[in-house]
Scaffold this motif. Sequence first.
Motif, short mmCIF file in Angstrom:
data_model
loop_
_atom_site.label_atom_id
_atom_site.label_comp_id
_atom_site.label_asym_id
_atom_site.label_seq_id
_atom_site.Cartn_x
_atom_site.Cartn_y
_atom_site.Cartn_z
N GLU A 172 88.69 -39.95 -12.60
CA GLU A 172 87.84 -41.14 -12.61
C GLU A 172 88.33 -42.10 -13.70
N TYR A 173 88.57 -43.32 -13.29
CA TYR A 173 89.00 -44.35 -14.24
C TYR A 173 87.83 -45.29 -14.51
N GLU A 174 87.50 -45.44 -15.77
CA GLU A 174 86.41 -46.35 -16.14
C GLU A 174 86.99 -47.66 -16.65
N ALA A 175 86.47 -48.75 -16.09
CA ALA A 175 86.94 -50.08 -16.50
C ALA A 175 86.44 -50.38 -17.91
N ILE A 176 87.34 -50.87 -18.74
CA ILE A 176 86.98 -51.24 -20.11
C ILE A 176 87.07 -52.76 -20.25
N GLU A 177 86.00 -53.36 -20.68
CA GLU A 177 85.96 -54.82 -20.86
C GLU A 177 86.24 -55.16 -22.31
N TYR A 178 87.25 -56.02 -22.51
CA TYR A 178 87.61 -56.48 -23.86
C TYR A 178 87.09 -57.90 -24.07
N PRO A 179 86.84 -58.28 -25.33
CA PRO A 179 86.40 -59.65 -25.61
C PRO A 179 87.47 -60.66 -25.20
N PRO A 180 87.08 -61.92 -24.95
CA PRO A 180 88.06 -62.97 -24.61
C PRO A 180 89.11 -63.11 -25.72
N THR A 181 90.29 -63.58 -25.34
CA THR A 181 91.40 -63.72 -26.29
C THR A 181 91.02 -64.62 -27.46
N GLU A 182 90.30 -65.73 -27.14
CA GLU A 182 89.91 -66.66 -28.21
C GLU A 182 89.04 -65.97 -29.26
N GLU A 183 88.14 -65.11 -28.81
CA GLU A 183 87.25 -64.40 -29.73
C GLU A 183 88.04 -63.42 -30.61
N ILE A 184 89.05 -62.73 -30.01
CA ILE A 184 89.89 -61.80 -30.78
C ILE A 184 90.69 -62.55 -31.84
N MET A 185 91.24 -63.78 -31.46
CA MET A 185 92.01 -64.57 -32.41
C MET A 185 91.13 -65.05 -33.57
N ASP A 186 89.91 -65.47 -33.26
CA ASP A 186 88.99 -65.93 -34.30
C ASP A 186 88.70 -64.80 -35.29
N LYS A 187 88.57 -63.56 -34.76
CA LYS A 187 88.29 -62.41 -35.62
C LYS A 187 89.48 -62.12 -36.54
N ILE A 188 90.69 -62.22 -35.98
CA ILE A 188 91.90 -61.99 -36.78
C ILE A 188 92.00 -63.02 -37.91
N LEU A 189 91.76 -64.30 -37.59
CA LEU A 189 91.82 -65.35 -38.60
C LEU A 189 90.77 -65.14 -39.68
N GLU A 190 89.59 -64.67 -39.26
CA GLU A 190 88.53 -64.41 -40.22
C GLU A 190 88.93 -63.29 -41.18
N LEU A 191 89.57 -62.24 -40.64
CA LEU A 191 90.02 -61.13 -41.48
C LEU A 191 91.14 -61.57 -42.42
N ASP A 192 92.06 -62.42 -41.90
CA ASP A 192 93.14 -62.93 -42.74
C ASP A 192 92.60 -63.73 -43.91
N ALA A 193 91.58 -64.56 -43.65
CA ALA A 193 90.98 -65.37 -44.70
C ALA A 193 90.33 -64.48 -45.76
N GLN A 194 89.67 -63.42 -45.29
CA GLN A 194 89.02 -62.51 -46.23
C GLN A 194 90.05 -61.79 -47.10
N ILE A 195 91.18 -61.38 -46.49
CA ILE A 195 92.25 -60.71 -47.24
C ILE A 195 92.84 -61.67 -48.29
N ALA A 196 93.06 -62.94 -47.91
CA ALA A 196 93.63 -63.93 -48.83
C ALA A 196 92.69 -64.16 -50.01
#
Length: 505
Positions: A471-495
């Motif tokens: 049985e294969y279960e479909a996994i839904e990921y957040p939109p690409t824009e939301e993932i990029m925003d999260k990465i930028l937020e983490l980068d800002a916090q690290i800086a």
Amino acid sequence: MITGELKNKIDSLWDIFAAGGLVNPLEVIEQITYLMFIHDLDDSDNKRAKESAMLGLSYESIFAESVKIGDRDIDGTQLKWSVFHDFPTQKMYSIMQEWVFPFIKTLHNNKNSAYSKYMDDAIFKLPTPLVLSKVVDSLDEIYKLMLETKRETDKTEIDIRGDVYEYLLSKISQSGRNGQFRTPRHIIRMMVELMKPQADDVICDPACGTSGFLVTASEYLKEKHKEEIFFHKQKKDHYMNHMFFGYDMDRTMLRIGAMNMMTHGVESPFIEYKDSLSEQNMDKEKFSLILANPPFKGTLDADSVSPDLLKVCSTKKTELLFLTLFVRMLKVGGRCACIVPDGVLFGSSTAHKAIRKEIIENQRLEAIISMPSGVFKPYAGVSTGILIFTKTGHGGTDNVWFYDMTSDGYSLDDKRTPTPNENDIEDIIKRFHNRDEEENRARTDKSFFVPKQEIVDNGYDLSINKYKQVEYEAIEYPPTEEIMDKILELDAQIAKELAQLKVML
């Protein structure tokens, strides 16, 4: 299994051998086997003498006043463990080497001991008098502790001796020739419980090694059929002398296997040197139950293989030839549970297909249990399965039961640490013996049935992956824009935090 002080004493005994230069586990166990045999000869002779005296019967001790060793007549009492263990170190070593070992070989000719026939080619390998003295003292302490353990527990002397010997065997950690390796005790126990041996069975392991399958079958019978066997003269005689057969081509394994059976209370098992696959083995329709883990990866010279096996399955591969042999050796109605490498289940060669076709079309294939590859670690990482069938001679395969075993109660790495919350064994036994309730299981479950015709249509393929549905279960990921925003937020916090760290420095 043994614990505490008795376990520590055995570990100390092992250390004595290692310090003396004997480090091969099989050689160590073999030497301990000889010494246990010599100790037990004294005990059994004393016991029989006392029983005879109580009954007013005459008794001739095997340790007679005059025993002939080669060309010499010696005082037989000096051959008794209880006598020579108090001798000075050098004298004890000389007596053991020159008199005791030759003596145990002569016992076979007179058939005075059930043990003796396995000691014909015994070789004394303890290197020095000091090592022998330490080993004898250590064994005396172990026997004393075994007696104390018997008094403190509900176990019999045979049960404790069996546990001691099993612990010794657990120290075998190296693979042998042709893919030999020790089958884990809990896997053997599972297979025995799947087959449920009965009091009238004739049981064989044609590649017996240390006799693990035969020992476990004997223990199961003592647990489940004790009154039926031991309160019935003929059935007890069958159990002691005519029920258990084991063959092997390694004489060291034969001696260890024979002692293993006898320490578990089977007086006269038929443990013999025999090449099971050759014409030397004439057994045909003789056994009602075969339990085995035959050698994997081995190849043989076709000239050495029994021709009637090659007629069914023309191959040099030992795992295929042994399956053919099992069919021949079983009586009609006889059952077999054996471990096979995964390649036997799905191999595409003519020989692979021939033996699978023989079992499916001419016998009754009942079950395939797929085991994970880590079950035999650290000895081997090969993926294996358990194949269960009944010999009918005229077919009968209808639906084949498959089980996808994912854990056996231990981690699947080389350490094999216990994982009590991850163990399929009880579930396998329960489901196998209640297969009437398995008919409606989906193929996404751990176990399910596959119709014979479907297996035939798939070229007699018995690989569970051929039929199991995932049985294969479909996994839904957040939109690409939301993932990029999260990465930028983490980068800002690290800086920000790096800037704070710079100020602190």
